[in-house]
Motif scaffolding. Structure first.
Motif, PDB file in Angstrom:
ATOM      1  N   ALA A  30       0.824  -1.209   0.000  1.00 33.97           N
ATOM      2  CA  ALA A  30       0.000   0.000   0.000  1.00 33.97           C
ATOM      3  C   ALA A  30       0.852   1.251   0.000  1.00 33.97           C
ATOM      4  O   ALA A  30       0.580   2.209  -0.746  1.00 33.97           O
ATOM      5  CB  ALA A  30      -0.927  -0.012   1.216  1.00 33.97           C
ATOM      6  N   VAL A  31       1.910   1.280   0.818  1.00 36.23           N
ATOM      7  CA  VAL A  31       2.702   2.504   0.918  1.00 36.23           C
ATOM      8  C   VAL A  31       3.576   2.708  -0.320  1.00 36.23           C
ATOM      9  O   VAL A  31       3.797   3.851  -0.744  1.00 36.23           O
ATOM     10  CB  VAL A  31       3.532   2.496   2.222  1.00 36.23           C
ATOM     11  N   VAL A  32       4.042   1.619  -0.937  1.00 34.16           N
ATOM     12  CA  VAL A  32       4.772   1.754  -2.198  1.00 34.16           C
ATOM     13  C   VAL A  32       3.837   2.289  -3.282  1.00 34.16           C
ATOM     14  O   VAL A  32       4.218   3.154  -4.084  1.00 34.16           O
ATOM     15  CB  VAL A  32       5.398   0.408  -2.619  1.00 34.16           C
ATOM     16  N   LEU A 297      15.628   0.398   2.225  1.00 35.97           N
ATOM     17  CA  LEU A 297      14.948   1.564   1.652  1.00 35.97           C
ATOM     18  C   LEU A 297      15.476   1.882   0.266  1.00 35.97           C
ATOM     19  O   LEU A 297      14.718   2.291  -0.617  1.00 35.97           O
ATOM     20  CB  LEU A 297      15.126   2.774   2.565  1.00 35.97           C
ATOM     21  N   ALA A 298      16.772   1.698   0.065  1.00 33.69           N
ATOM     22  CA  ALA A 298      17.352   1.968  -1.253  1.00 33.69           C
ATOM     23  C   ALA A 298      16.782   1.023  -2.303  1.00 33.69           C
ATOM     24  O   ALA A 298      16.555   1.421  -3.457  1.00 33.69           O
ATOM     25  CB  ALA A 298      18.871   1.850  -1.184  1.00 33.69           C
ATOM     26  N   MET A 299      16.554  -0.238  -1.932  1.00 33.65           N
ATOM     27  CA  MET A 299      15.981  -1.190  -2.889  1.00 33.65           C
ATOM     28  C   MET A 299      14.510  -0.885  -3.148  1.00 33.65           C
ATOM     29  O   MET A 299      14.027  -0.985  -4.279  1.00 33.65           O
ATOM     30  CB  MET A 299      16.169  -2.610  -2.376  1.00 33.65           C
ATOM     31  N   VAL A 300      13.783  -0.513  -2.094  1.00 32.74           N
ATOM     32  CA  VAL A 300      12.388  -0.123  -2.279  1.00 32.74           C
ATOM     33  C   VAL A 300      12.314   1.141  -3.136  1.00 32.74           C
ATOM     34  O   VAL A 300      11.423   1.283  -3.979  1.00 32.74           O
ATOM     35  CB  VAL A 300      11.705   0.100  -0.913  1.00 32.74           C
ATOM     36  N   ALA A 301      13.261   2.058  -2.941  1.00 28.65           N
ATOM     37  CA  ALA A 301      13.284   3.285  -3.738  1.00 28.65           C
ATOM     38  C   ALA A 301      13.414   2.975  -5.219  1.00 28.65           C
ATOM     39  O   ALA A 301      12.817   3.658  -6.061  1.00 28.65           O
ATOM     40  CB  ALA A 301      14.439   4.182  -3.284  1.00 28.65           C
ATOM     41  N   GLU A 302      14.169   1.944  -5.548  1.00 27.28           N
ATOM     42  CA  GLU A 302      14.300   1.582  -6.960  1.00 27.28           C
ATOM     43  C   GLU A 302      12.993   1.022  -7.506  1.00 27.28           C
ATOM     44  O   GLU A 302      12.634   1.264  -8.665  1.00 27.28           O
ATOM     45  CB  GLU A 302      15.423   0.573  -7.153  1.00 27.28           C
ATOM     46  N   VAL A 303      12.252   0.274  -6.683  1.00 31.66           N
ATOM     47  CA  VAL A 303      10.945  -0.223  -7.112  1.00 31.66           C
ATOM     48  C   VAL A 303      10.005   0.944  -7.392  1.00 31.66           C
ATOM     49  O   VAL A 303       9.194   0.903  -8.321  1.00 31.66           O
ATOM     50  CB  VAL A 303      10.351  -1.166  -6.038  1.00 31.66           C
ATOM     51  N   VAL A 304      10.119   2.010  -6.616  1.00 36.18           N
ATOM     52  CA  VAL A 304       9.267   3.190  -6.808  1.00 36.18           C
ATOM     53  C   VAL A 304       9.698   3.994  -8.026  1.00 36.18           C
ATOM     54  O   VAL A 304       8.865   4.433  -8.824  1.00 36.18           O
ATOM     55  CB  VAL A 304       9.287   4.081  -5.548  1.00 36.18           C
ATOM     56  N   HIS A 305      11.007   4.176  -8.202  1.00 38.07           N
ATOM     57  CA  HIS A 305      11.504   5.137  -9.189  1.00 38.07           C
ATOM     58  C   HIS A 305      12.188   4.517 -10.400  1.00 38.07           C
ATOM     59  O   HIS A 305      12.432   5.223 -11.385  1.00 38.07           O
ATOM     60  CB  HIS A 305      12.487   6.102  -8.519  1.00 38.07           C
ATOM     61  N   GLY A 306      12.520   3.234 -10.361  1.00 38.74           N
ATOM     62  CA  GLY A 306      13.346   2.647 -11.411  1.00 38.74           C
ATOM     63  C   GLY A 306      12.658   2.530 -12.752  1.00 38.74           C
ATOM     64  O   GLY A 306      11.454   2.299 -12.847  1.00 38.74           O
TER      65      GLY A 306
END
Length: 415
Positions: A30-32, A297-306
């Protein structure tokens, strides 16, 4: 024309996601989703769902088995639960699911249409046609058992559905996206994920238009009784089917060096080490947890922005929160919960106009891309070994139990 983005071999796994992981997957999913919608909008989230490599990576970062068919069921289920309370706020609705939930999709869509003013009949027709195409028009040996329908308040939709081949112990996932759909019977898929297994009858291929027309003419002119006789005279002049690029998900559970792009992994590790002390100083006050959380968080950030090309190695994203079956290592509950808390705080503050935390997470992804060309780091095997060693301290958990209990048992037995 609609585009196909690839295919993948998915080992068929059975079993259920334990509640302790399912609840966290719902929260993280949900938050992603909120972060993606905040940065890029609802349409982009649908586009992500229709990309098979991103979808697999999304499931892996949630702690599911990184290579298995179970990611499809668990991601759809997690999003249905996690987005339920937020659906009207986000304008994203999730219908369907596995088994009996799949069969309830038309009723869900009709009720949703009545409630929010969408054309429920049109959505229901789309849902049924999508299922019919992948079960009848594409005869590839896979029987559909799961159908997830994602729709926005504007009526745009993405479908993710999956079939199984029990004899081969394999699954195939099909992705559809309404924005690129011109025809339900002429190359409608955004992607088909699954194993290559010889010749497939695909009547939705653009080059099969003559075949579809000929079949209708045969039915009109000859009737079904004479078609069998006409078949004997055919000489096999069908055009070859299009070959899609596909992601091969291996049968082995363990994450191996060949499954991960080490260069990108090292960029992520370096970005976490460099940006963490600057952007997340409060996390680093938590002994043994904070620095590790920045890496997740860095890996989740890539899921959001990659960008799409970043997700060719879904195994890499399993290094964020491990996996429920202890591969690549048990799920570190402390890290997982802290990742969710940081992301929730960032999203809530962004809603109030305070973008600092959201931008800090984005900087992690930006920095990882800048550093990956030069960064050096541990091997995949060494990183996994270190995670397993730290697992009891980080509340590592799997379907087999708590790692601290295994560690205590080992001390008692002297092993």
């Amino acid at each position: 024309m609609p585009r196909r983005t690839g295919s993948a071999d998915l080992p068929l796994h059975t079993g259920r996601v334990p509640q302790w992981l399912a609840s966290r997957m719902a929260s993280l999913g949900a938050v992603v989703t909120q972060a993606i919608v905040h940065h890029y909008g609802r349409d982009e989230f649908l586009q992500r769902l229709s990309h098979p490599f991103w979808f697999q990576s999304f499931g892996a970062v949630m702690g599911m088995d990184w290579h298995s068919s179970g990611i499809t069921t668990s991601v759809i289920g997690a999003l249905k639960r996690g987005l339920g309370p937020l659906q009207d706020e986000l304008g994203i609705y999730v219908c369907g699911g596995r088994g009996q939930h799949s069969r309830k999709t038309p009723d869900e869509l009709r009720l949703l249409g009545d409630r929010v003013g969408l054309d429920g009949a049109k959505l229901t027709r789309a849902s049924r046609l999508v299922a019919k195409v992948d079960s009848a028009a594409v005869q590839d040996g896979f029987d559909l058992y799961l159908h997830g329908f994602f729709v926005t308040s504007e009526g745009k939709w993405t479908v993710v559905q999956q079939g199984m081949n029990g004899e081969r112990r394999q699954a195939r996932r099909y992705h559809w996206h309404s924005e690129t759909l011109k025809s339900f019977v002429d190359e409608p898929h955004s992607a088909i994920d699954g194993p290559e297994q010889g010749q497939i009858v695909n009547l939705t291929d653009h080059r099969a238009d003559a075949s579809r027309t000929a079949q209708l003419e045969l039915l009109a002119d000859l009737g079904p009784d004479r078609i069998v006789g006409e078949f004997d005279r055919l000489t096999g002049t069908e055009p070859a089917q299009a070959v899609l690029p596909h992601l091969v998900m291996p049968a082995h559970h363990d994450v191996r060096p060949k499954d991960v792009f080490a260069r990108r992994l090292h960029g992520t590790l370096a970005a976490a080490a460099e940006r963490g002390p600057i952007d997340f100083p409060e996390l680093l006050l938590t002994p043994g947890v904070g620095a590790r959380t920045v890496r997740s968080l860095a890996m989740v950030a890539e899921v959001v922005h990659g960008a799409p090309y970043r997700f060719r190695d879904p195994a890499r994203f399993s290094l964020a929160h491990g996996g429920k079956d202890r591969h690549p290592y048990p799920v570190p509950i402390k890290v997982y919960d802290e990742t969710i808390l940081v992301l929730k705080s960032a999203v809530q503050n962004a809603k109030l106009g305070r973008e600092e935390e959201m931008q800090a997470i984005k900087r992690l992804d930006d920095q990882a891309r800048r550093l990956e060309r030069t960064a050096r780091g541990p091997s995949v095997d060494a990183l996994i070994a270190a995670e397993r060693a730290a697992s009891p301290e980080l509340d590592g958990r799997s379907v087999f139990g708590w790692e601290r209990d295994f560690a205590a048992q080992g001390k008692r037995t002297g092993s």
